[in-house]
Design a protein around this motif. Sequence first.
Motif, mmCIF file in Angstrom:
data_model
loop_
_atom_site.group_PDB
_atom_site.id
_atom_site.type_symbol
_atom_site.label_atom_id
_atom_site.label_comp_id
_atom_site.label_asym_id
_atom_site.label_seq_id
_atom_site.Cartn_x
_atom_site.Cartn_y
_atom_site.Cartn_z
ATOM 1 N N GLU A 1 1.537 6.979 -6.649
ATOM 2 C CA GLU A 1 0.495 7.930 -7.016
ATOM 3 C C GLU A 1 0.974 9.371 -6.847
ATOM 4 O OE1 GLU A 1 -2.092 7.379 -8.513
ATOM 5 O OE2 GLU A 1 -2.510 5.252 -8.241
ATOM 6 N N ASP B 1 -7.016 -3.648 -6.105
ATOM 7 C CA ASP B 1 -6.029 -2.714 -5.558
ATOM 8 C C ASP B 1 -6.619 -1.313 -5.436
ATOM 9 O OD1 ASP B 1 -4.133 -4.683 -5.337
ATOM 10 O OD2 ASP B 1 -3.195 -4.253 -7.270
ATOM 11 N N ARG B 2 -7.383 -0.895 -6.454
ATOM 12 C CA ARG B 2 -7.978 0.450 -6.421
ATOM 13 C C ARG B 2 -9.058 0.533 -5.341
ATOM 14 N NH1 ARG B 2 -4.400 3.801 -8.639
ATOM 15 N NH2 ARG B 2 -3.818 3.168 -10.744
ATOM 16 N N CYS C 1 -9.886 9.097 -4.640
ATOM 17 C CA CYS C 1 -11.041 8.226 -4.397
ATOM 18 C C CYS C 1 -12.154 8.516 -5.397
ATOM 19 C CB CYS C 1 -11.572 8.424 -2.976
ATOM 20 S SG CYS C 1 -10.543 7.706 -1.671
ATOM 21 N N GLU D 1 2.247 1.870 -3.398
ATOM 22 C CA GLU D 1 1.211 2.413 -4.280
ATOM 23 C C GLU D 1 0.978 3.889 -3.997
ATOM 24 O OE1 GLU D 1 -2.030 -0.139 -3.420
ATOM 25 O OE2 GLU D 1 -1.376 -1.738 -4.776
ATOM 26 N N LEU D 2 1.018 4.254 -2.717
ATOM 27 C CA LEU D 2 0.836 5.657 -2.339
ATOM 28 C C LEU D 2 1.936 6.523 -2.920
ATOM 29 C CD1 LEU D 2 -0.478 7.910 -0.614
ATOM 30 C CD2 LEU D 2 0.974 7.161 1.269
ATOM 31 N N HIS E 1 0.829 -1.205 0.000
ATOM 32 C CA HIS E 1 0.000 0.000 0.000
ATOM 33 C C HIS E 1 0.868 1.262 0.000
ATOM 34 C CE1 HIS E 1 -2.965 3.011 0.991
ATOM 35 N NE2 HIS E 1 -2.239 3.343 2.032
ATOM 36 N N GLN F 1 -9.132 -1.190 -2.621
ATOM 37 C CA GLN F 1 -8.420 -1.141 -1.351
ATOM 38 C C GLN F 1 -7.881 0.259 -1.090
ATOM 39 O OE1 GLN F 1 -6.085 -4.570 -0.061
ATOM 40 N NE2 GLN F 1 -4.313 -3.241 0.187
ATOM 41 N N GLN F 2 -7.462 0.937 -2.144
ATOM 42 C CA GLN F 2 -6.969 2.304 -2.027
ATOM 43 C C GLN F 2 -8.055 3.237 -1.509
ATOM 44 O OE1 GLN F 2 -5.143 3.310 -5.712
ATOM 45 N NE2 GLN F 2 -3.810 4.860 -4.849
ATOM 46 N N ASN G 1 -7.955 5.205 2.126
ATOM 47 C CA ASN G 1 -8.051 6.656 2.261
ATOM 48 C C ASN G 1 -9.181 7.058 3.203
ATOM 49 O OD1 ASN G 1 -6.077 8.174 0.667
ATOM 50 N ND2 ASN G 1 -6.912 7.103 -1.094
#
Length: 223
Positions: free
Chosen positions: A51, A111-112, A187, A47-48, A44, A114-115, A119
């Motif tokens: 982004e 994955d998205r 989001c 991924e952060l 995670h 979970q993102q 958040n």
Amino acid sequence: FSKMSHDIRTPMNAIMGLAALAAHCDDKDHVDDYLKKIVTSGKHMLELLNEVLDMSKIESGKVDLVLEDVSLPDVVDNIVSICRPMMVEKQQEFKVNIFNVRNEHVITDGDRLQQVFMNLLSNAIKYTPENSNISLNARRVEDKILIEVQDDGNGVLHPDQLFEMFYTENNRGGDTRRGMGLGLSLCKSIIQSHGGTIWVENVTPHGACFKFVLDAVEVKLYE
């Protein structure tokens, strides 16, 4: 980097705490579980960082989706394992409520999704005072799934602006550290890419409830 420190701190705290537990544990099953959660937290955080570094993707609003069969309980379990240390530190009570969801598997980008959960839940922890309540609710509404993340914070002043890029509010109380204002904007892009919508409502007498609906075209419930 000063603005994104809160977002990085959440999974980093989980990694450090779980690593410390694994280092002093002789039970192989427990160690394996700790390592699995460390990998989830590390993924995670990576991924952060990706982004944040890839600003052009966020600014353009283009989010690539990889649709797959996803278990909602698995997604929630992964997020809770990352956020649990922060909840324990603030002595917050967390509940998950499922209403009228016949099957908990959906077709989405895992994955998205979970993102989005990460958040919303990390924000709830950040802006909710100690010894307060946070809940995650999932309910079936016709052929869609409505997700709600509710907290006991101070609510929001400008619900319509909250999902704009770099917009932050300083009235919510709780943790005074403010993020960089990208999480909710991302989001919104993810949910809209799924054909859904996301919004926030103030809760009486206090608190905020973030809600998003995943459209049946992209997210299919198995009967």
